[in-house]
Design a protein around this motif. Structure first.
Motif, PDB file in Angstrom:
ATOM      1  N   UNK A   2       0.812  -1.216   0.000  1.00  0.00           N
ATOM      2  CA  UNK A   2       0.000   0.000   0.000  1.00  0.00           C
ATOM      3  C   UNK A   2       0.843   1.263   0.000  1.00  0.00           C
ATOM      4  N   UNK A   3       2.001   1.232   0.674  1.00  0.00           N
ATOM      5  CA  UNK A   3       2.798   2.444   0.824  1.00  0.00           C
ATOM      6  C   UNK A   3       3.701   2.650  -0.385  1.00  0.00           C
ATOM      7  N   UNK A   4       3.088   2.967  -1.503  1.00  0.00           N
ATOM      8  CA  UNK A   4       3.818   3.183  -2.748  1.00  0.00           C
ATOM      9  C   UNK A   4       3.447   4.535  -3.340  1.00  0.00           C
ATOM     10  N   UNK A   5       4.361   5.095  -4.078  1.00  0.00           N
ATOM     11  CA  UNK A   5       4.071   6.294  -4.867  1.00  0.00           C
ATOM     12  C   UNK A   5       3.818   5.851  -6.298  1.00  0.00           C
ATOM     13  N   UNK A   6       2.679   6.291  -6.867  1.00  0.00           N
ATOM     14  CA  UNK A   6       2.339   5.909  -8.238  1.00  0.00           C
ATOM     15  C   UNK A   6       2.720   7.041  -9.187  1.00  0.00           C
ATOM     16  N   UNK A   7       3.389   6.659 -10.274  1.00  0.00           N
ATOM     17  CA  UNK A   7       3.934   7.615 -11.227  1.00  0.00           C
ATOM     18  C   UNK A   7       3.354   7.339 -12.609  1.00  0.00           C
ATOM     19  N   UNK A   8       3.069   8.404 -13.339  1.00  0.00           N
ATOM     20  CA  UNK A   8       2.558   8.295 -14.704  1.00  0.00           C
ATOM     21  C   UNK A   8       3.604   8.833 -15.669  1.00  0.00           C
ATOM     22  N   UNK A   9       3.864   8.074 -16.726  1.00  0.00           N
ATOM     23  CA  UNK A   9       4.806   8.520 -17.749  1.00  0.00           C
ATOM     24  C   UNK A   9       4.234   8.183 -19.121  1.00  0.00           C
ATOM     25  N   UNK A  10       4.357   9.130 -20.047  1.00  0.00           N
ATOM     26  CA  UNK A  10       3.888   8.902 -21.416  1.00  0.00           C
ATOM     27  C   UNK A  10       4.986   8.135 -22.152  1.00  0.00           C
ATOM     28  N   UNK A  11       4.796   6.821 -22.247  1.00  0.00           N
ATOM     29  CA  UNK A  11       5.813   5.961 -22.850  1.00  0.00           C
ATOM     30  C   UNK A  11       5.209   4.575 -23.074  1.00  0.00           C
ATOM     31  N   UNK A  12       5.647   3.859 -24.110  1.00  0.00           N
ATOM     32  CA  UNK A  12       5.225   2.461 -24.247  1.00  0.00           C
ATOM     33  C   UNK A  12       5.629   1.680 -23.003  1.00  0.00           C
ATOM     34  N   UNK A  13       4.757   0.809 -22.524  1.00  0.00           N
ATOM     35  CA  UNK A  13       5.047   0.080 -21.288  1.00  0.00           C
ATOM     36  C   UNK A  13       6.309  -0.759 -21.405  1.00  0.00           C
ATOM     37  N   UNK A  14       6.544  -1.354 -22.593  1.00  0.00           N
ATOM     38  CA  UNK A  14       7.736  -2.188 -22.760  1.00  0.00           C
ATOM     39  C   UNK A  14       9.011  -1.363 -22.589  1.00  0.00           C
ATOM     40  N   UNK A  15       9.013  -0.145 -23.181  1.00  0.00           N
ATOM     41  CA  UNK A  15      10.186   0.732 -23.066  1.00  0.00           C
ATOM     42  C   UNK A  15      10.415   1.155 -21.624  1.00  0.00           C
ATOM     43  N   UNK A  27       8.918  -2.418  -9.600  1.00  0.00           N
ATOM     44  CA  UNK A  27       7.667  -1.710  -9.884  1.00  0.00           C
ATOM     45  C   UNK A  27       6.479  -2.580  -9.487  1.00  0.00           C
ATOM     46  N   UNK A  28       5.359  -1.916  -9.130  1.00  0.00           N
ATOM     47  CA  UNK A  28       4.171  -2.622  -8.652  1.00  0.00           C
ATOM     48  C   UNK A  28       2.922  -1.986  -9.274  1.00  0.00           C
ATOM     49  N   UNK A  29       1.875  -2.800  -9.375  1.00  0.00           N
ATOM     50  CA  UNK A  29       0.575  -2.292  -9.806  1.00  0.00           C
ATOM     51  C   UNK A  29       0.584  -1.590 -11.137  1.00  0.00           C
ATOM     52  N   UNK A  30       1.230  -2.186 -12.139  1.00  0.00           N
ATOM     53  CA  UNK A  30       1.345  -1.542 -13.447  1.00  0.00           C
ATOM     54  C   UNK A  30       0.006  -1.555 -14.190  1.00  0.00           C
ATOM     55  N   UNK A  31      -0.274  -0.470 -14.894  1.00  0.00           N
ATOM     56  CA  UNK A  31      -1.466  -0.417 -15.737  1.00  0.00           C
ATOM     57  C   UNK A  31      -1.285   0.636 -16.819  1.00  0.00           C
ATOM     58  N   UNK A  32      -2.058   0.509 -17.898  1.00  0.00           N
ATOM     59  CA  UNK A  32      -2.018   1.468 -19.002  1.00  0.00           C
ATOM     60  C   UNK A  32      -3.303   2.285 -19.002  1.00  0.00           C
ATOM     61  N   UNK A  33      -3.162   3.572 -19.364  1.00  0.00           N
ATOM     62  CA  UNK A  33      -4.322   4.448 -19.491  1.00  0.00           C
ATOM     63  C   UNK A  33      -4.066   5.348 -20.694  1.00  0.00           C
ATOM     64  N   UNK A  34      -4.574   4.911 -21.845  1.00  0.00           N
ATOM     65  CA  UNK A  34      -4.289   5.636 -23.073  1.00  0.00           C
ATOM     66  C   UNK A  34      -2.807   5.547 -23.386  1.00  0.00           C
ATOM     67  N   UNK A  35      -2.166   6.713 -23.573  1.00  0.00           N
ATOM     68  CA  UNK A  35      -0.728   6.735 -23.868  1.00  0.00           C
ATOM     69  C   UNK A  35       0.110   6.691 -22.596  1.00  0.00           C
ATOM     70  N   UNK A  36      -0.567   6.733 -21.421  1.00  0.00           N
ATOM     71  CA  UNK A  36       0.171   6.757 -20.156  1.00  0.00           C
ATOM     72  C   UNK A  36       0.424   5.344 -19.641  1.00  0.00           C
TER      73      UNK A  36
END
Length: 296
Positions: A2-15, A27-36
């Protein structure tokens, strides 16, 4: 977790995952949202993540702070003494992540301008995170400098300390000025490992002209440094040599008299002129002459 900081970056997930994995960041709890691409990291890795995606094209931002991060943010909103104490603590903590000064120590300290240029070129600029420094590459480049036998880069608080050790007498053996032409010719090749080329290929130079300047670019300015490199000049020479006969051996002896050493002849022609007691071999040659500075 639970004690994580979530970061958004505009990049392909593989890269993004490849870059994060290469820096050993979990990294934890990965997900895609459009280009993010959104992912969670521990607070200790936040600075590293922002350093990895520092280029403007990635458009990185904090999506959600950790419980600890939100708590610190809430404290930061308080006024008075609590705010001042927290600001000091945060500043001291952040200073440990960033380079605020670069120091060069050891017997190779005379190379300080060049050493600083190398570490800055490899990511360790003032105000930049220590994690941005490519230490192995910087150390390798420093070790390639004339006379350098040891190099160690270490972090001491907000100071990057570069310990450089040189061979005894290396400072006195190094040429601190620019590389100058020792004869006239046309530049056919010039390589400045350190320093700035003062002439371009195809330039006609004369003896005493500067070929490589002993200065390095640091940002928009220049500062003195050790010039390291070489230049090749295409030179011409005309000479006469007396021989007793016109045999092939005599002609070879005439060319040997030019004492070109390691310089290679690229074009040659000669003629014979009768002289008292033999012949005069008139030689016209073009040869490639190499001149270097601080190269072993």
């Amino acid at each position: 977790m639970a004690d994580l900081t979530y970061i958004s970056v505009v990049s392909p997930s593989e890269t993004a995952l490849k870059k994060l994995s290469g820096a050993d960041i979990a990294v934890y709890g990965c997900k895609k949202r459009g280009a993010e691409f959104i992912f969670g990291v521990k607070d200790k890795d936040i600075q590293k993540v922002f350093a990895i995606f520092k280029k403007p094209c990635y458009n990185i931002r904090t999506e959600k702070k950790s419980v600890r991060g939100r708590f610190l943010s809430a404290l930061a909103l308080r006024a008075g003494a609590a705010f001042g104490a927290l600001a000091f603590a945060v500043a001291a903590y952040a200073a440990g992540f960033f380079v605020l000064r670069i120091e060069v120590t050891g017997s190779g300290h005379y190379l300080a301008p060049l050493v600083k240029e190398i570490v800055e070129a490899e990511g360790a600029g003032i105000g930049k995170p220590f994690s941005a420094l490519n230490a192995p590459v910087a150390a390798g480049r420093i070790l390639s400098l004339p006379g350098v036998v040891f190099c160690d880069l270490k972090k001491q608080g907000s100071v990057l300390v570069v310990d450089v050790e040189a061979e005894s007498g290396a400072e006195s053996g190094a040429v601190m000025g620019p590389l100058k032409a020792d004869r006239s010719g046309v530049v056919s090749n010039i390589v400045a490992i350190c320093g700035v080329p003062a002439v371009a290929v195809g330039t006609a130079v004369k003896k005493g002209d500067i070929l490589i300047e002993a200065k390095c670019a640091v940002g928009e300015n220049f500062m003195p440094c050790l010039a390291v490199g070489y230049a090749e000049l295409e030179c011409s020479q005309k000479a006469e040599y007396f021989v007793e006969d016109d045999s092939e051996e005599s002609i070879k002896r005439a060319y040997a008299s030019l004492l070109l050493g390691d310089d290679g002849i690229i074009e040659a022609r000669h003629s014979l002129r009768e002289a008292e007691g033999g012949f005069s071999v008139v030689m016209e040659i073009k040869y490639l002459h190499r001149i270097s500075i601080n190269l072993t």
